[in-house]
Each structure stands twice: as structure tokens, then as C-alpha cells.
Design an enzyme around this catalytic site. Sequence first.
Site, PDB file in Angstrom:
ATOM      1  N   VAL A  67      59.588  54.339  37.355  1.00 45.41           N
ATOM      2  CA  VAL A  67      60.841  54.528  38.342  1.00 45.41           C
ATOM      3  C   VAL A  67      60.826  56.134  38.616  1.00 45.41           C
ATOM      4  O   VAL A  67      61.429  56.548  39.552  1.00 45.41           O
ATOM      5  CB  VAL A  67      62.278  54.147  37.493  1.00 45.41           C
ATOM      6  CG1 VAL A  67      62.341  54.733  36.011  1.00 45.41           C
ATOM      7  CG2 VAL A  67      63.352  54.146  38.338  1.00 45.41           C
ATOM      8  N   ILE A 148      70.379  53.122  34.808  1.00 49.05           N
ATOM      9  CA  ILE A 148      70.293  53.046  33.367  1.00 49.05           C
ATOM     10  C   ILE A 148      71.458  53.557  32.596  1.00 49.05           C
ATOM     11  O   ILE A 148      71.771  52.985  31.508  1.00 49.05           O
ATOM     12  CB  ILE A 148      68.853  53.931  33.040  1.00 49.05           C
ATOM     13  CG1 ILE A 148      67.726  53.253  33.660  1.00 49.05           C
ATOM     14  CG2 ILE A 148      68.823  54.028  31.464  1.00 49.05           C
ATOM     15  CD1 ILE A 148      66.529  54.051  33.486  1.00 49.05           C
ATOM     16  N   GLN A 170      79.415  63.370  40.946  1.00 50.97           N
ATOM     17  CA  GLN A 170      80.400  63.044  41.310  1.00 50.97           C
ATOM     18  C   GLN A 170      80.976  61.489  40.617  1.00 50.97           C
ATOM     19  O   GLN A 170      80.030  61.114  39.761  1.00 50.97           O
ATOM     20  CB  GLN A 170      80.323  62.608  42.851  1.00 50.97           C
ATOM     21  CG  GLN A 170      79.246  61.261  43.033  1.00 50.97           C
ATOM     22  CD  GLN A 170      79.055  61.036  44.618  1.00 50.97           C
ATOM     23  OE1 GLN A 170      79.464  61.991  45.469  1.00 50.97           O
ATOM     24  NE2 GLN A 170      78.498  60.209  44.948  1.00 50.97           N
ATOM     25  N   ARG A 228      63.878  62.561  31.052  1.00 49.28           N
ATOM     26  CA  ARG A 228      62.711  63.333  31.114  1.00 49.28           C
ATOM     27  C   ARG A 228      62.482  64.303  30.112  1.00 49.28           C
ATOM     28  O   ARG A 228      63.637  64.954  30.053  1.00 49.28           O
ATOM     29  CB  ARG A 228      62.517  63.750  32.552  1.00 49.28           C
ATOM     30  CG  ARG A 228      62.146  62.562  33.569  1.00 49.28           C
ATOM     31  CD  ARG A 228      60.657  62.174  33.302  1.00 49.28           C
ATOM     32  NE  ARG A 228      60.422  61.102  34.343  1.00 49.28           N
ATOM     33  CZ  ARG A 228      60.712  59.837  33.932  1.00 49.28           C
ATOM     34  NH1 ARG A 228      61.009  59.432  32.775  1.00 49.28           N
ATOM     35  NH2 ARG A 228      60.060  59.036  35.070  1.00 49.28           N
ATOM     36  N   ASP A 252      62.685  59.800  23.333  1.00 47.10           N
ATOM     37  CA  ASP A 252      61.751  59.009  23.806  1.00 47.10           C
ATOM     38  C   ASP A 252      60.735  59.754  25.184  1.00 47.10           C
ATOM     39  O   ASP A 252      59.840  59.159  25.269  1.00 47.10           O
ATOM     40  CB  ASP A 252      62.027  57.838  24.419  1.00 47.10           C
ATOM     41  CG  ASP A 252      61.250  56.888  24.802  1.00 47.10           C
ATOM     42  OD1 ASP A 252      60.153  56.567  24.112  1.00 47.10           O
ATOM     43  OD2 ASP A 252      61.243  56.130  25.912  1.00 47.10           O
ATOM     44  N   HIS A 276      57.293  57.531  24.318  1.00 48.92           N
ATOM     45  CA  HIS A 276      57.933  57.097  25.736  1.00 48.92           C
ATOM     46  C   HIS A 276      57.665  55.628  26.023  1.00 48.92           C
ATOM     47  O   HIS A 276      56.827  55.389  26.835  1.00 48.92           O
ATOM     48  CB  HIS A 276      57.088  58.014  26.831  1.00 48.92           C
ATOM     49  CG  HIS A 276      57.572  58.027  28.246  1.00 48.92           C
ATOM     50  ND1 HIS A 276      57.427  58.955  28.996  1.00 48.92           N
ATOM     51  CD2 HIS A 276      58.696  57.158  28.888  1.00 48.92           C
ATOM     52  CE1 HIS A 276      57.989  58.759  30.300  1.00 48.92           C
ATOM     53  NE2 HIS A 276      58.876  57.514  30.026  1.00 48.92           N
ATOM     54  N   ILE A 277      58.308  55.026  25.316  1.00 49.24           N
ATOM     55  CA  ILE A 277      58.172  53.465  25.228  1.00 49.24           C
ATOM     56  C   ILE A 277      59.522  52.758  25.746  1.00 49.24           C
ATOM     57  O   ILE A 277      59.740  51.836  25.619  1.00 49.24           O
ATOM     58  CB  ILE A 277      57.722  52.751  24.016  1.00 49.24           C
ATOM     59  CG1 ILE A 277      58.906  53.282  22.920  1.00 49.24           C
ATOM     60  CG2 ILE A 277      56.160  53.216  23.374  1.00 49.24           C
ATOM     61  CD1 ILE A 277      58.600  52.785  21.350  1.00 49.24           C
TER      62      ILE A 277
END
Length: 311
Positions: A67, A148, A170, A228, A252, A276-277
Amino acid sequence: QLHLRKCYSLLRCNLSVWDSDEPVPRAELLKGVADAHGLLCLLSDKIDAEVLNAAGPNLKVISTLSVGFDHLAIDEIKKRGIRVGYTPDVLTDATAELTVALLLATARRLPEGVEEVKNGGWSTWKPLWLCGYGLSGSTVGVIGLGRIGLAIARRLKPFGVKRLLYTGRQPKPQAQEVDGEYVPLDTLVRESDFVVVSCSLAPDTQSLCDKTFFSKMKKTSIFINTSRGAVVNQEDLFEALSSGQIAAAGLDVTTPEPLPTSHPLLTLKNCVVLPHIGSATYSTRGVMSALTANNLLAGLTGSEMPSELKL
């Protein structure tokens, strides 16, 4: 690999494949992409001007199994008129579940507890041993109430969260569903018991969570990042954790990935780091793979992509 098998079955075209779980070496990528009409890539593949030049003018579409797209040189890609497919939505639930799991594991000190069982530190019941922080009656702040972020908020509300704060560019109408309060970032940071980062990486979010940010948090607050790694200044986070400025952190995502085993954050008991799972469920990765292949196929045939990034 799952995504490659999906591509074989869906595309039935001439494919050059790097058939390994490990990232393709740069030299192999530059060689393999030559004269390609389409490119399927992962987050670990940096698709920059050098790769685009190596591919040449035939490249029509890039389909990424993710994504996120900060590994793509979007300006260069747009300049060349190349279409981009990605995989939003399908990993929302898996990432939200992982975020809640990471929050609970960090707040209730689960990794520490497991280690104490294994190393013999568990001797008897003690009133304050391995005490952590609960969600009931708490204030949770979500930075970035997108797909998310909203899914995370939905899952946290049944734990008895008293206030759900959020911030972003916003107010979001969908925040009403979780009784979300739109507040300035400073207010969210100062008042939240749990700060959850779920925003995209952009120039204005790069190193957003820095020394000033952490200094405004409560000493009892928990910091969670599943967005990130570059959103966080990791040196400042280490200082905040080691000095007791904040209670704990769960990550993560890191910079770089993988995080070196010698990194200072890994020496701290109050920092839980996962590899990162966020989207790592069998069903999610299967759907992501099929979507990535279908995006690529649509791009090659000039059809409408199931999920195209609007450049």
C-alpha cells in the site's frame, strides 16, 4: 513465492523472475528490467531513475505489492507516463489487528514476561512486578485517521477507551463512528495515554516524531508506530525511552529495515520492535498477490486497474 505463482497463473506471459524471498540484488534488478513492459516490485525494491532508465521506453506499468509507495520515484514515473498499481484496502484489517496486538504487548509488557518465564526470573507472585498500562478509561490519540487509522480506532473502542483523539490535514466525517475528536497535534500528544501513528510518509511527516514531540508526551504514555519508520527520529525516541520521558514504545517499522542487531533501541526492555509484519496473514498476502498481478495485467493491456495510484 506466492505473488509470483499468482502472476504466472494470471498473466501467462513472458516473465523474468527473481525467485527468492530475499530482495533482488541491484545489479540483477537493473539487468532483469531491461526492455520490460511491466514491473512487479516489493517495498524492498527501490524503483528510481536508474531502474527506469535501465527498463527503457517500453515500460508501461509498475505494480507494487504494497500500500506504501515511498520506494517509488513518483515524479520520475509520472514524467514518463508510467501507470502504477498498488494494494490499498486489502491489508487494512490485518495491519489494524497487528497494531492493536503490538499496543497491548507493549503496554502490558508481554515480551518481558515471556523472557522472565524462560530465564527463571518468575519466582512468585509480586504486587507490582511487570505491571503495565491498560486501555480502560484511557485517552488514545491516532495520528492519521485514514483507512487503517479508523480500523485501529474501531478495534480499540471496545476496550473501554474513554476518549479517541485524532489529527490530520482535516476533520474526517467517518470519525463520528468512533466518537473521534479532531484536535491539533500538540493537544493529541499532551493528552493521550497511547499515541498511535498511522499516517503516510510525506515531507510534512518526515521525522514528525522527534525530541520536541516526545517531550510533550506523558511520562506514562505508550508510543506505537505501524506506518513508516522515517516518521520517527529514532535517536530521539531512544533518548525519550532511556531517560523515562515516555513509558514504552512499540514499532513495526524502522529505519533502516531490517534494523541492525546492534541498534540502541534493541537494548531497551521498554521498546518492542517487530519486523514489519503488519499485513502478514496468509489470507491478506494471498489477496495482495492476486491484486498486484491483476494490476499488472490491466496495465499491460491498457485496461482499468483494480487499484491504480492516481499520479
